[in-house]
Design an enzyme around this catalytic site. Structure first.
Site, PDB file in Angstrom:
ATOM      1  N   HIS A  71      -7.098  10.213   4.388  1.00 22.05           N
ATOM      2  CA  HIS A  71      -6.858   8.981   5.229  1.00 22.05           C
ATOM      3  C   HIS A  71      -7.131   9.601   6.528  1.00 22.05           C
ATOM      4  O   HIS A  71      -7.362  10.623   7.255  1.00 22.05           O
ATOM      5  CB  HIS A  71      -5.322   8.811   5.262  1.00 22.05           C
ATOM      6  CG  HIS A  71      -5.139   8.073   3.934  1.00 22.05           C
ATOM      7  ND1 HIS A  71      -4.156   8.666   3.095  1.00 22.05           N
ATOM      8  CD2 HIS A  71      -5.491   6.935   3.265  1.00 22.05           C
ATOM      9  CE1 HIS A  71      -3.982   7.987   1.960  1.00 22.05           C
ATOM     10  NE2 HIS A  71      -4.774   6.783   2.264  1.00 22.05           N
ATOM     11  N   GLY A  72      -7.477   8.388   7.473  1.00 17.21           N
ATOM     12  CA  GLY A  72      -7.430   8.649   9.074  1.00 17.21           C
ATOM     13  C   GLY A  72      -9.034   9.199   9.600  1.00 17.21           C
ATOM     14  O   GLY A  72      -9.870   8.780   8.834  1.00 17.21           O
ATOM     15  N   ASP A 109       0.909  -1.158   0.137  1.00 17.67           N
ATOM     16  CA  ASP A 109      -0.083  -0.005  -0.061  1.00 17.67           C
ATOM     17  C   ASP A 109       0.947   1.211  -0.066  1.00 17.67           C
ATOM     18  O   ASP A 109       1.726   1.417   0.997  1.00 17.67           O
ATOM     19  CB  ASP A 109      -0.802   0.163   1.155  1.00 17.67           C
ATOM     20  CG  ASP A 109      -2.093   1.104   1.492  1.00 17.67           C
ATOM     21  OD1 ASP A 109      -2.513   1.479   2.429  1.00 17.67           O
ATOM     22  OD2 ASP A 109      -2.341   1.521   0.042  1.00 17.67           O
ATOM     23  N   ASP A 146      -8.064   0.839   6.732  1.00 18.61           N
ATOM     24  CA  ASP A 146      -7.297   0.965   7.907  1.00 18.61           C
ATOM     25  C   ASP A 146      -7.799   1.456   9.308  1.00 18.61           C
ATOM     26  O   ASP A 146      -7.762   0.795  10.010  1.00 18.61           O
ATOM     27  CB  ASP A 146      -5.971   1.772   7.390  1.00 18.61           C
ATOM     28  CG  ASP A 146      -4.595   1.428   8.217  1.00 18.61           C
ATOM     29  OD1 ASP A 146      -3.679   2.190   8.025  1.00 18.61           O
ATOM     30  OD2 ASP A 146      -4.851   0.859   9.339  1.00 18.61           O
ATOM     31  N   THR A 147      -8.234   2.654   9.144  1.00 17.37           N
ATOM     32  CA  THR A 147      -8.851   3.479  10.320  1.00 17.37           C
ATOM     33  C   THR A 147      -9.760   2.662  11.013  1.00 17.37           C
ATOM     34  O   THR A 147     -10.079   2.479  12.344  1.00 17.37           O
ATOM     35  CB  THR A 147      -9.234   4.789   9.753  1.00 17.37           C
ATOM     36  OG1 THR A 147      -8.147   5.563   9.446  1.00 17.37           O
ATOM     37  CG2 THR A 147      -9.904   5.690  11.060  1.00 17.37           C
ATOM     38  N   SER A 171     -12.565   4.657   5.447  1.00 16.18           N
ATOM     39  CA  SER A 171     -13.231   4.185   6.670  1.00 16.18           C
ATOM     40  C   SER A 171     -14.497   5.204   6.986  1.00 16.18           C
ATOM     41  O   SER A 171     -14.587   6.125   6.769  1.00 16.18           O
ATOM     42  CB  SER A 171     -12.352   4.412   7.600  1.00 16.18           C
ATOM     43  OG  SER A 171     -11.338   3.233   7.551  1.00 16.18           O
ATOM     44  N   GLY A 177      -8.847   6.331   1.908  1.00 14.73           N
ATOM     45  CA  GLY A 177      -9.663   6.881   2.560  1.00 14.73           C
ATOM     46  C   GLY A 177     -11.005   6.767   2.951  1.00 14.73           C
ATOM     47  O   GLY A 177     -12.042   7.730   2.960  1.00 14.73           O
TER      48      GLY A 177
HETATM   49  O1  LIG Z   1      -6.586   4.481   1.773  1.00 15.89           O
HETATM   50  C1  LIG Z   1      -6.178   3.788   3.168  1.00 15.89           C
HETATM   51  C2  LIG Z   1      -6.773   3.814   4.538  1.00 15.89           C
HETATM   52  O2  LIG Z   1      -8.075   4.603   4.483  1.00 15.89           O
HETATM   53  P1  LIG Z   1      -8.478   5.038   5.960  1.00 15.89           P
HETATM   54  O3  LIG Z   1      -7.776   5.831   6.705  1.00 15.89           O
HETATM   55  O4  LIG Z   1      -9.998   5.742   5.660  1.00 15.89           O
HETATM   56  O5  LIG Z   1      -9.048   3.500   6.535  1.00 15.89           O
HETATM   57  N1  LIG Z   1      -4.966   3.101   3.048  1.00 15.89           N
HETATM   58  O6  LIG Z   1      -4.361   3.095   1.859  1.00 15.89           O
HETATM   59 NA    NA Z   2      -3.266   0.695  -2.111  1.00 15.72          NA
HETATM   60 ZN   LIG Z   3      -4.479   5.299   0.903  1.00 17.03          ZN
END
Ligand SMILES: O=C(COP(=O)(O)O)NO
Ligand code: NA
Ligand SMILES: [Zn+2]
Ligand SMILES: [Ca+2]
Length: 304
Positions: free
Chosen positions: A177-178, A81, A252-253, A210, A208
């Site tokens: 993100h976040g 990633d 991720d978040t 989440s 991004g």
């Molecule tokens: O794009 C993301 C994660 O996004 P989130 O922070 O919204 O989970 N990773 O590459």
């Molecule tokens: Na990716």
């Molecule tokens: Zn990302």
């Protein structure tokens, strides 16, 4: 089993659903993601950023995935990633990654085009899928602080896809993100997304994405955390983005919030416990539950 990302991208694009791409940097998250995928009978991308590799070491992260490559019946890819350099991609290739992202979206267009083309020439002969990005997400992108948002240009996306031979494209359409994604109301540029799909017909990736669910934010704030003003992408917007051609959703978040909310509650309730497993086990369970929830939202349950 461990498979090429190409397989996951192509099937999702053909049938109009999205595959969850879940970040991990330790055994607990990796196990939670794979068990959730198994129970949902869903394909997944297991993904690590360069900072995850810096934290755990690539031999640990890739080693764990290769150790279990035949232990789960669902297909999963191991994805780099936000790779920031050709060197980073070469390291991933050496450790048996089956998909990579080369993220040169903060560089001038011509550089992004040239480096991405180079990465495709290294990866495609090995059956490794390549994801690239056009436009800039506002806020932190893993290690890189990119302040000004630049939305993807659909015309440029068509030229970029043809000029690089990428397997998937991450168009910047307003996410970040976040846990603090929007200043005002959450809004994705759906019209722009529709045009990128129309012009490229590529599998598209939503970064991004989440949801930043209130129940986790609330619990973190109740047990000593301070997440004021946290907000994410509403589930309906994720569904709409998938209808318009998103085929991989990076997550991720939401996993971090599920883990940390349970950890904070357990730590404050079990005040005599010093066995980390008493805290990590329920935290892993909560991560598994949120991964299953996101897999169902992406329409990938039963699509293994
Ligand atoms: O794009 C993301 C994660 O996004 P989130 O922070 O919204 O989970 N990773 O590459
Ligand atoms: Na990716
Ligand atoms: Zn990302
Ligand atoms: Ca980027």
């Amino acid at each position: 089993p461990l498979v090429s990302g190409k397989l996951l991208f192509e099937r999702a694009n053909e049938f109009g659903f999205a595959v969850g791409a879940f970040n991990f940097n330790n055994m607990e998250f990796l196990k939670a993601i794979l068990e959730a995928a198994q129970e949902e009978e869903a394909p997944v991308f297991l993904q690590t950023t360069e900072s995850a590799i810096g934290y755990a070491g690539i031999e640990f992260l890739a080693g764990m995935v290769h150790a279990v490559k035949d232990s789960y019946k669902v297909p999963f890819a191991l994805h780099l990633d936000h790779g920031r350099s050709v060197e980073s991609v070469l390291l991933a290739i050496r450790y048996g990654y089956t998909s990579v992202m080369i993220d040169y979206s903060d560089k001038p267009y011509k550089e992004n085009l040239e480096v991405t083309r180079k990465v495709v020439s290294l990866c495609s002969p090995l059956g490794i899928s390549v994801e690239a990005e056009l436009g800039r997400l506002v806020g932190r992108e893993d290690e890189v602080e990119s302040v000004e948002e630049v939305l993807v240009d659909p015309e440029q996306a068509k030229e970029f896809a043809l000029g690089t031979g990428i397997d998937a494209l991450a168009p910047a359409i307003g996410t970040a993100h976040g846990a603090f994604k929007f200043k005002g109301e959450p809004r994705l540029d759906f019209e722009r997304l529709r045009r990128v799909k129309e012009r490229t017909n590529l599998p598209l990736v939503l970064h991004g994405a989440s949801g930043v669910y209130y129940e986790y934010v609330n619990e973190i704030n109740m047990y000593g955390g301070e997440l004021k003003g946290a907000r994410g992408v509403p589930d309906d917007d994720v569904r709409r983005a998938i209808e318009l051609g998103i085929n991989k959703v990076n997550t991720d978040t939401d996993l971090r919030l599920a883990f940390i909310s349970t950890l904070r509650r357990m730590m404050s309730e079990e005040r005599r416990n010093v066995d980390p497993r008493k805290f990590l086990k329920p935290a892993m369970e909560e991560v598994k539950e949120v991964v299953k929830r996101r897999i169902r939202l992406y329409g990938s349950s039963g699509k293994a």
